[in-house]
Motif scaffolding. Structure first.
Motif, mmCIF file in Angstrom:
data_model
loop_
_atom_site.group_PDB
_atom_site.id
_atom_site.type_symbol
_atom_site.label_atom_id
_atom_site.label_comp_id
_atom_site.label_asym_id
_atom_site.label_seq_id
_atom_site.Cartn_x
_atom_site.Cartn_y
_atom_site.Cartn_z
ATOM 1 N N SER A 598 128.411 92.118 39.402
ATOM 2 C CA SER A 598 127.368 93.330 39.527
ATOM 3 C C SER A 598 127.610 94.584 39.987
ATOM 4 C CB SER A 598 126.283 92.535 39.911
ATOM 5 O OG SER A 598 126.418 92.352 41.541
ATOM 6 N N ALA A 639 129.907 90.909 31.475
ATOM 7 C CA ALA A 639 128.416 90.136 31.388
ATOM 8 C C ALA A 639 128.576 88.836 32.147
ATOM 9 C CB ALA A 639 128.208 90.233 30.034
ATOM 10 N N SER A 640 129.482 88.327 32.278
ATOM 11 C CA SER A 640 129.678 86.892 32.750
ATOM 12 C C SER A 640 130.934 86.587 33.207
ATOM 13 C CB SER A 640 129.219 85.771 31.857
ATOM 14 O OG SER A 640 129.954 85.625 30.762
ATOM 15 N N ARG A 641 131.358 85.715 34.097
ATOM 16 C CA ARG A 641 132.722 85.441 34.702
ATOM 17 C C ARG A 641 133.342 84.864 33.563
ATOM 18 N NH1 ARG A 641 136.290 86.669 37.996
ATOM 19 N NH2 ARG A 641 134.420 87.185 39.094
ATOM 20 N N LYS A 642 132.666 84.088 32.511
ATOM 21 C CA LYS A 642 133.464 83.502 31.299
ATOM 22 C C LYS A 642 134.117 84.559 30.442
ATOM 23 C CE LYS A 642 132.977 80.347 27.705
ATOM 24 N NZ LYS A 642 132.295 79.136 26.688
#
Length: 728
Positions: A598, A639-642
């Motif tokens: 973030s 957008a995401s860790r993945k």
């Protein structure tokens, strides 16, 4: 058996060979000679591979862009499937007919077998009798090539056969990637000698001159103060001055030729990953890309190939890319098989050893490193866990390290992370430590374009060892800082002199450096001279060192009072945006690595807004528009860790590499023009990428929807946010 055939058909599905209606045409012969068909034969180990070797995780290319060739019996009899040139009686080439009835040039098939291939390139039949070339016939063949007619006598060839041993039933034994290759020498001093410049290049002697009147390469310098005037009573801290460099040359910009020594010859060492994860399509695409590289090297350029998996091996010594050299290089690349783990460090050590041990030296030297996986030997523990505080810089041999204090030879490693499973942090660290670039190849079929862009630059070096000196003219002026990205810079203790080590520049390549100057009040003069520049560089061909005093100095007006609003230099503003973006990318990457995505997204968004509101962006500057689009893309890849682990980290690092070195890199999905920033491409790079795309699998780009989408790589990839200004 059905499963084996399916795997073989999948491996072959990426082939396309254009038909030829005129076998006698020299142009067709050249096109056939370097066709991808000779490079894309599936390896024997790709069929019936043991279950513990990882298979490719990416889908095969669609049939829209990659087609399966159809070999008729007629064409296979008249054309050698290895070199793709005609086999007609009376042309001076011995012809070998295998037990499966397919025919080849004898010298082609013996070299092919020498590299471990025991399967027919056409029908995939397993041979029991393997052709070998006797030493006597080889000597006779070499002598016949030197005669005036250039023809081989069939009588000079002695066909020798070796019966292939029956395979042992050992399910746990991996097929070696280096099957039937001869043992390596202890020292790689068997490199092929270079042209007439060899004595000068070996001793490293240089002539010195105080002029820069060179016909092959020179440097242009332009300077831009932030504003044109400061009132006499005002002082200014951190006043920006832009120093713009451009390497210009009158040389012939034809990267595929070396006519009249028009460019500096290159020593290129390619370090290629052939681990188990490269099986199938990936390895086939790398072979095709290497075929393109080999085709566009000239007879004075030299190439060596290192292949690594669990260990590393030199599969092709440093040889000149003459017609014979190219043919042997193609066969060596075609022989590569995939298996085992990933030992990047060993591959780099072997590549560096080729560079260090060579007896002769071409003016330009570089290493290309490609890998699709994690280093499972040096960085990872035996259990597969990444070691704490992994020292990626240790992977670079000290002899070619970029910041070794000046004792090394400084060979840049241009690293290419292939696919979604590679170690982007390792690859970026390797390139950064050596002074090379890091490219992220997300779309696997873009590997050839990425290689093309890289060699387009390497084959156009016109300035070497460029060092820039910046001096304050007025005794009251002080330097605040020098923003040089990844280039080494320093200030003298008195802050009145600064230095930047720029290194090599390609033809028409540009560099921009922002220098912050502290300006005191001055009521005694109507203008103030701020800076003067001088520089030195080496001509890569003549080896002459030029020391140049730049005649133009940076000045600003000092009126009693400044009336009206001063206009900020557009050039300074746009480069300040580039530096701001690079700093924000580095900060966001640090936050992402600490697990705070973030914060990383917020840093990028704030930077994007700041750039968007700048005067250069509002004027529609393409660089600023591209920076905004790139920062937005990076936000989406966090957008995401993945998503970050899969592609975000590699995309961020390749962008950071590009901006910090001000050099073009491939990154992301190169078929998507909105996510690429190609502002640093030189004309030579654009030309080479264009060749790659128009020669994509031998088909015109307009005939394939896949090739058409790839042509967007050449466009200036800038997108404009909705409602924003359009470029003028």
């Amino acid at each position: 058996m059905g499963s084996k055939w399916r795997k073989a058909k999948m491996a072959l599905s990426c082939l396309y060979v254009p038909s030829s209606t005129d076998d006698s045409s020299p142009t067709n012969r050249i096109g056939e000679r370097f066709s991808d068909a000779a490079l894309l034969s599936p390896s024997p180990s790709s069929i019936g591979r043991s279950s513990d070797v990882s298979m490719p995780k990416t889908p095969m290319p669609s049939s829209a862009g990659l087609l399966l060739p159809k070999h008729s019996s007629k064409s296979s009899k008249r054309t050698c499937a290895i070199c793709l040139t005609n086999m007609k009686p009376g042309q001076g080439h011995a012809i070998f007919t295998a037990e499966c009835s397919h025919s080849f040039h004898f010298h082609c098939i013996t070299s092919n077998v020498k590299h471990g291939n025991q399967i027919c390139p056409i029908c995939r039949a397993k041979w029991r009798e393997v052709p070998l070339k006797s030493p006597a016939s080889d000597l006779s063949n070499r002598k016949s090539r030197a005669n005036a007619g250039g023809l081989h006598q069939d009588a000079s060839w002695t066909t020798v056969f070796r019966r292939s041993p029956a395979p042992r039933a050992d399910a746990n034994r991996h097929t070696s990637s280096f099957f039937h290759t001869p043992p390596e020498p202890a020292t790689f001093d068997d490199d092929e000698h270079v042209d007439d410049q060899s004595e000068i290049l070996e001793t490293g002697l240089s002539k010195k001159t105080d002029t820069h009147d060179h016909t092959r390469g020179a440097l242009e310098i332009k300077t831009y103060p932030e504003v044109s005037a400061i009132s006499k009573s005002a002082s200014q801290k951190d006043f920006n001055v832009l120093i713009h460099l451009k390497a210009v040359s009158s040389m012939i910009r034809n990267s595929g030729k070396n006519e009249n020594n028009a460019r500096a010859p290159v020593d290129l060492v390619t370090v290629l990953d052939v681990s188990g994860s490269m099986a199938g399509t990936k390895l086939a695409l790398v072979k095709r890309a290497m075929g393109f590289v080999i085709q566009h090297l000239g007879p004075s350029d030299r190439l060596s190939v290192i292949a690594f998996s669990s260990t590393a091996r030199r599969v092709f010594s440093l040889r000149r890319m003459t017609d014979d050299g190219k043919q042997d290089a193609l066969q060596a690349v075609n022989s590569l098989l995939s298996s085992g783990g990933t030992n990047i460090a060993e591959g780099l050590r072997k590549g560096a050893k080729v560079v260090i041990d060579r007896k002769w030296k071409n003016p330009v030297t570089s290493i290309i490193l490609l890998s699709d996986g994690q280093d499972t030997y040096t960085i990872s523990s035996p259990g597969g866990q990444v070691k704490a505080k992994a020292d990626y810089h240790s992977l670079i041999p000290s002899s070619i390290h970029h910041d070794d204090g000046g004792s090394g030879i400084h060979i840049p490693v241009h690293a290419f992370g292939f696919g979604s499973d590679h170690d982007a942090a390792l690859m970026h660290s390797v390139s950064e430590a050596s002074g090379g670039t890091f490219s992220f190849i997300e779309a696997e079929n873009a590997i050839q374009d990425a290689f093309a862009q890289c060699i387009g630059g390497l084959l156009s070096v016109v300035v070497q060892e460029l060092n820039l000196k910046i001096e304050c003219v007025n005794s009251m002026i002080k330097l605040g800082s020098v923003k040089a990205g990844s280039y080494k810079s320093r200030l003298n203790p008195d802050s009145r002199t600064g230095f930047i080590s720029v290194g090599d520049l390609y033809a028409d390549e540009e560099r921009d450096f922002l220098v912050e100057v502290n300006i005191p009040a001055d009521g005694s003069s109507d203008n103030t001279t701020l800076l003067r520049m001088s520089y030195s560089y080496k001509d890569p061909i003549t080896k002459e060192v030029a020391n140049v005093e730049e005649p133009n100095k940076v000045e600003i007006e000092r009126p009693a009072a400044v009336t009206g609003k001063l206009i900020v230099s557009m050039e300074v503003d746009r480069q300040r945006n580039r530096v701001t973006a690079a700093e924000a990318i580095a900060k966001a990457r640090s936050a992402a690595e600490q697990g705070d995505l973030s914060v990383a997204v917020s840093v990028l968004e704030d930077c994007r807004k700041e750039i968007w509101e700048s005067i250069s962006a509002q004027a529609g500057d393409k660089l600023c528009m591209g920076l905004c689009a790139e920062l937005k893309e990076m936000q989406e890849r966090m957008a995401s860790r993945k998503v970050y682990e899969t592609s975000g980290r590699a995309y961020v690092l390749s962008g950071l590499s590009s901006h910090s070195w001000q050099r073009a890199t491939a990154r992301g999905d190169s078929t998507d023009s909105t996510t690429l920033l190609q502002s640093y491409q030189t004309p030579s790079m654009v030309d080479m990428v264009s060749r790659s795309q128009t020669m994509y699998l031998g088909t015109p780009s307009s005939s394939s929807s896949s090739s058409s989408s790839r042509n967007r790589l050449l466009r200036q990839s800038m997108s404009f946010p909705a409602g924003g200004p359009q470029p003028r």
